[in-house]
Design a protein around this motif. Structure first.
Motif, PDB file in Angstrom:
ATOM      1  N   MET A 190       0.743  -1.008   0.010  1.00 25.99           N
ATOM      2  CA  MET A 190       0.146   0.000   0.197  1.00 25.99           C
ATOM      3  C   MET A 190       0.887   1.136   0.005  1.00 25.99           C
ATOM      4  O   MET A 190       1.713   1.319   0.775  1.00 25.99           O
ATOM      5  CB  MET A 190      -1.022  -0.059   1.234  1.00 25.99           C
ATOM      6  CG  MET A 190      -1.703   1.157   1.280  1.00 25.99           C
ATOM      7  SD  MET A 190      -3.192   1.129   0.170  1.00 25.99           S
ATOM      8  CE  MET A 190      -3.940   2.523   0.144  1.00 25.99           C
ATOM      9  N   ILE A 191       0.605   2.179  -0.968  1.00 25.93           N
ATOM     10  CA  ILE A 191       1.517   3.438  -0.926  1.00 25.93           C
ATOM     11  C   ILE A 191       0.783   4.380  -0.134  1.00 25.93           C
ATOM     12  O   ILE A 191      -0.567   4.855  -0.246  1.00 25.93           O
ATOM     13  CB  ILE A 191       1.636   3.767  -2.512  1.00 25.93           C
ATOM     14  CG1 ILE A 191       2.155   2.924  -3.308  1.00 25.93           C
ATOM     15  CG2 ILE A 191       2.066   4.985  -2.858  1.00 25.93           C
ATOM     16  CD1 ILE A 191       1.895   3.077  -4.817  1.00 25.93           C
ATOM     17  N   THR A 192       1.607   4.895   0.883  1.00 20.42           N
ATOM     18  CA  THR A 192       1.103   5.739   1.695  1.00 20.42           C
ATOM     19  C   THR A 192       0.980   7.376   1.074  1.00 20.42           C
ATOM     20  O   THR A 192       1.614   7.670  -0.053  1.00 20.42           O
ATOM     21  CB  THR A 192       1.920   5.920   3.058  1.00 20.42           C
ATOM     22  OG1 THR A 192       3.202   6.513   2.561  1.00 20.42           O
ATOM     23  CG2 THR A 192       1.920   4.682   3.531  1.00 20.42           C
ATOM     24  N   ASN A 193       0.141   8.293   1.976  1.00 21.33           N
ATOM     25  CA  ASN A 193       0.260   9.669   1.128  1.00 21.33           C
ATOM     26  C   ASN A 193       1.569  10.332   1.321  1.00 21.33           C
ATOM     27  O   ASN A 193       2.011  11.210   0.313  1.00 21.33           O
ATOM     28  CB  ASN A 193      -0.771  10.261   2.011  1.00 21.33           C
ATOM     29  CG  ASN A 193      -2.097  10.369   1.424  1.00 21.33           C
ATOM     30  OD1 ASN A 193      -2.462   9.785   0.284  1.00 21.33           O
ATOM     31  ND2 ASN A 193      -3.041  10.567   2.335  1.00 21.33           N
ATOM     32  N   HIS A 194       2.295   9.998   2.366  1.00 22.45           N
ATOM     33  CA  HIS A 194       3.691  10.403   2.545  1.00 22.45           C
ATOM     34  C   HIS A 194       4.553  10.030   1.146  1.00 22.45           C
ATOM     35  O   HIS A 194       5.482  10.922   0.642  1.00 22.45           O
ATOM     36  CB  HIS A 194       4.225  10.073   3.629  1.00 22.45           C
ATOM     37  CG  HIS A 194       5.868  10.469   4.007  1.00 22.45           C
ATOM     38  ND1 HIS A 194       5.904  11.919   4.186  1.00 22.45           N
ATOM     39  CD2 HIS A 194       6.909   9.859   4.065  1.00 22.45           C
ATOM     40  CE1 HIS A 194       7.333  11.796   4.425  1.00 22.45           C
ATOM     41  NE2 HIS A 194       8.016  10.614   4.012  1.00 22.45           N
ATOM     42  N   GLN A 195       4.466   8.707   0.700  1.00 22.51           N
ATOM     43  CA  GLN A 195       5.107   8.367  -0.474  1.00 22.51           C
ATOM     44  C   GLN A 195       4.875   8.987  -1.590  1.00 22.51           C
ATOM     45  O   GLN A 195       5.899   9.361  -2.513  1.00 22.51           O
ATOM     46  CB  GLN A 195       5.008   6.795  -0.432  1.00 22.51           C
ATOM     47  CG  GLN A 195       5.879   6.064   0.661  1.00 22.51           C
ATOM     48  CD  GLN A 195       5.253   4.577   0.763  1.00 22.51           C
ATOM     49  OE1 GLN A 195       4.343   4.108  -0.027  1.00 22.51           O
ATOM     50  NE2 GLN A 195       6.141   3.872   1.459  1.00 22.51           N
ATOM     51  N   LYS A 196       3.500   9.209  -1.741  1.00 22.90           N
ATOM     52  CA  LYS A 196       3.075  10.008  -2.872  1.00 22.90           C
ATOM     53  C   LYS A 196       3.491  11.241  -3.083  1.00 22.90           C
ATOM     54  O   LYS A 196       4.012  11.761  -3.949  1.00 22.90           O
ATOM     55  CB  LYS A 196       1.418   9.951  -3.112  1.00 22.90           C
ATOM     56  CG  LYS A 196       0.655   8.586  -3.159  1.00 22.90           C
ATOM     57  CD  LYS A 196      -0.682   8.535  -3.173  1.00 22.90           C
ATOM     58  CE  LYS A 196      -1.351   7.292  -3.060  1.00 22.90           C
ATOM     59  NZ  LYS A 196      -2.790   7.525  -2.829  1.00 22.90           N
ATOM     60  N   ASN A 197       3.519  12.084  -1.782  1.00 23.28           N
ATOM     61  CA  ASN A 197       3.836  13.378  -1.790  1.00 23.28           C
ATOM     62  C   ASN A 197       5.616  13.744  -2.174  1.00 23.28           C
ATOM     63  O   ASN A 197       5.858  14.286  -2.719  1.00 23.28           O
ATOM     64  CB  ASN A 197       3.599  14.210  -0.156  1.00 23.28           C
ATOM     65  CG  ASN A 197       2.310  14.224  -0.261  1.00 23.28           C
ATOM     66  OD1 ASN A 197       1.390  14.432  -0.939  1.00 23.28           O
ATOM     67  ND2 ASN A 197       1.731  14.138   1.337  1.00 23.28           N
ATOM     68  N   LEU A 198       6.175  12.595  -1.621  1.00 27.66           N
ATOM     69  CA  LEU A 198       7.658  12.622  -1.678  1.00 27.66           C
ATOM     70  C   LEU A 198       8.021  12.185  -3.353  1.00 27.66           C
ATOM     71  O   LEU A 198       8.943  12.921  -3.757  1.00 27.66           O
ATOM     72  CB  LEU A 198       8.347  11.555  -1.166  1.00 27.66           C
ATOM     73  CG  LEU A 198       8.799  11.784   0.625  1.00 27.66           C
ATOM     74  CD1 LEU A 198       9.426  10.457   1.047  1.00 27.66           C
ATOM     75  CD2 LEU A 198       9.728  12.893   0.467  1.00 27.66           C
ATOM     76  N   ALA A 199       7.280  11.605  -3.866  1.00 29.96           N
ATOM     77  CA  ALA A 199       7.431  11.032  -5.384  1.00 29.96           C
ATOM     78  C   ALA A 199       6.868  12.230  -6.077  1.00 29.96           C
ATOM     79  O   ALA A 199       7.760  12.611  -7.029  1.00 29.96           O
ATOM     80  CB  ALA A 199       6.572   9.935  -5.788  1.00 29.96           C
ATOM     81  N   THR A 200       6.055  12.935  -5.683  1.00 26.81           N
ATOM     82  CA  THR A 200       5.496  14.286  -6.454  1.00 26.81           C
ATOM     83  C   THR A 200       6.535  15.347  -6.416  1.00 26.81           C
ATOM     84  O   THR A 200       6.786  16.083  -7.346  1.00 26.81           O
ATOM     85  CB  THR A 200       4.268  14.540  -5.899  1.00 26.81           C
ATOM     86  OG1 THR A 200       3.145  13.489  -5.924  1.00 26.81           O
ATOM     87  CG2 THR A 200       3.809  15.870  -6.534  1.00 26.81           C
ATOM     88  N   PHE A 201       7.112  15.512  -5.106  1.00 19.55           N
ATOM     89  CA  PHE A 201       8.045  16.504  -4.738  1.00 19.55           C
ATOM     90  C   PHE A 201       9.346  16.139  -5.836  1.00 19.55           C
ATOM     91  O   PHE A 201      10.042  17.319  -6.073  1.00 19.55           O
ATOM     92  CB  PHE A 201       8.207  16.844  -3.303  1.00 19.55           C
ATOM     93  CG  PHE A 201       8.951  18.097  -2.817  1.00 19.55           C
ATOM     94  CD1 PHE A 201       8.443  19.198  -3.167  1.00 19.55           C
ATOM     95  CD2 PHE A 201      10.333  17.824  -2.395  1.00 19.55           C
ATOM     96  CE1 PHE A 201       9.141  20.274  -3.129  1.00 19.55           C
ATOM     97  CE2 PHE A 201      11.011  19.037  -1.939  1.00 19.55           C
ATOM     98  CZ  PHE A 201      10.417  20.258  -2.294  1.00 19.55           C
ATOM     99  N   ILE A 202       9.623  14.918  -5.805  1.00 20.44           N
ATOM    100  CA  ILE A 202      10.835  14.685  -6.682  1.00 20.44           C
ATOM    101  C   ILE A 202      10.604  15.043  -8.106  1.00 20.44           C
ATOM    102  O   ILE A 202      11.552  15.906  -8.590  1.00 20.44           O
ATOM    103  CB  ILE A 202      11.068  13.200  -6.628  1.00 20.44           C
ATOM    104  CG1 ILE A 202      11.803  12.709  -5.132  1.00 20.44           C
ATOM    105  CG2 ILE A 202      12.353  12.928  -7.593  1.00 20.44           C
ATOM    106  CD1 ILE A 202      12.024  11.326  -5.138  1.00 20.44           C
ATOM    107  N   HIS A 203       9.503  15.021  -8.592  1.00 17.13           N
ATOM    108  CA  HIS A 203       9.403  15.566  -9.767  1.00 17.13           C
ATOM    109  C   HIS A 203       9.204  17.054 -10.178  1.00 17.13           C
ATOM    110  O   HIS A 203       9.738  17.677 -10.838  1.00 17.13           O
ATOM    111  CB  HIS A 203       7.985  14.763 -10.356  1.00 17.13           C
ATOM    112  CG  HIS A 203       8.049  13.421 -10.929  1.00 17.13           C
ATOM    113  ND1 HIS A 203       8.748  12.853 -11.654  1.00 17.13           N
ATOM    114  CD2 HIS A 203       7.349  12.511 -10.283  1.00 17.13           C
ATOM    115  CE1 HIS A 203       8.502  11.617 -11.846  1.00 17.13           C
ATOM    116  NE2 HIS A 203       7.620  11.267 -10.826  1.00 17.13           N
ATOM    117  N   LEU A 204       8.543  17.614  -9.042  1.00 14.15           N
ATOM    118  CA  LEU A 204       8.366  19.071  -9.034  1.00 14.15           C
ATOM    119  C   LEU A 204       9.903  19.621  -8.673  1.00 14.15           C
ATOM    120  O   LEU A 204       9.951  20.745  -9.039  1.00 14.15           O
ATOM    121  CB  LEU A 204       7.541  19.379  -7.767  1.00 14.15           C
ATOM    122  CG  LEU A 204       6.061  19.071  -8.481  1.00 14.15           C
ATOM    123  CD1 LEU A 204       4.919  19.603  -7.439  1.00 14.15           C
ATOM    124  CD2 LEU A 204       5.624  19.581  -9.910  1.00 14.15           C
TER     125      LEU A 204
END
Length: 148
Positions: free
Chosen positions: A1-15
């Motif tokens: 299960m992908i947590t919101n924290h992991q999603k946020n970190l992945a998003t921030f890496i792209h941004l």
């Protein structure tokens, strides 16, 4: 299960690739730092970090190629009004670089290609960020996988 924290970190890496507008090579340095610091936390972050870094290295390579191809075409315009370049050789051979040559138009076309590539890069980064925010994987188009 992908947590919101992991999603946020992945998003921030792209941004974080937009940090190049703040400091030179920020589009490569910032994602590498974020990826190295967080790659062991989940495979999701690791995958998105590799994708972002590989895309930025690919864009750098493509920009260097376009730049190397474009520079000689625009170099002729620097010497536009010098009489030295008005060359008369044997009978019937005349070279004058003061008029725009087809090479100038080729160089301009390569410059236009670079602008279009920049716009597409921004679109791809935003799209990857949105996919990461939704917990989906994203593969950038035209990417060379330097980091596997």
């Amino acid at each position: 299960m992908i947590t919101n924290h992991q999603k946020n970190l992945a998003t921030f890496i792209h941004l974080s690739t937009f940090s190049r507008f703040i400091f030179p090579f920020g589009n490569i340095i910032a994602p590498i730092i974020l990826w190295i610091a967080n790659k062991d936390k989940s495979d999701f972050i690791d995958t998105h970090g590799k994708q972002a870094i590989n895309f930025q290295f690919s864009i750098l390579l493509y920009a260097m190629i376009i730049g190397i191809l474009t520079i000689p075409f625009f170099a002729f315009s620097l010497f536009d009004h010098l009489d030295i370049l008005d060359f008369h050789a044997f009978e019937g051979i005349h070279i004058n670089i003061s008029d725009p040559s087809p090479l100038f138009y080729i160089g301009g076309s390569l410059g236009l290609l670079a602008v279009i590539a920049f716009i597409l890069e921004l679109i791809f980064i935003i799209n990857a960020s949105l996919k990461a925010k939704n917990g989906e994987n994203y593969n950038y188009p035209f990417t060379i996988n330097f980091i596997k």
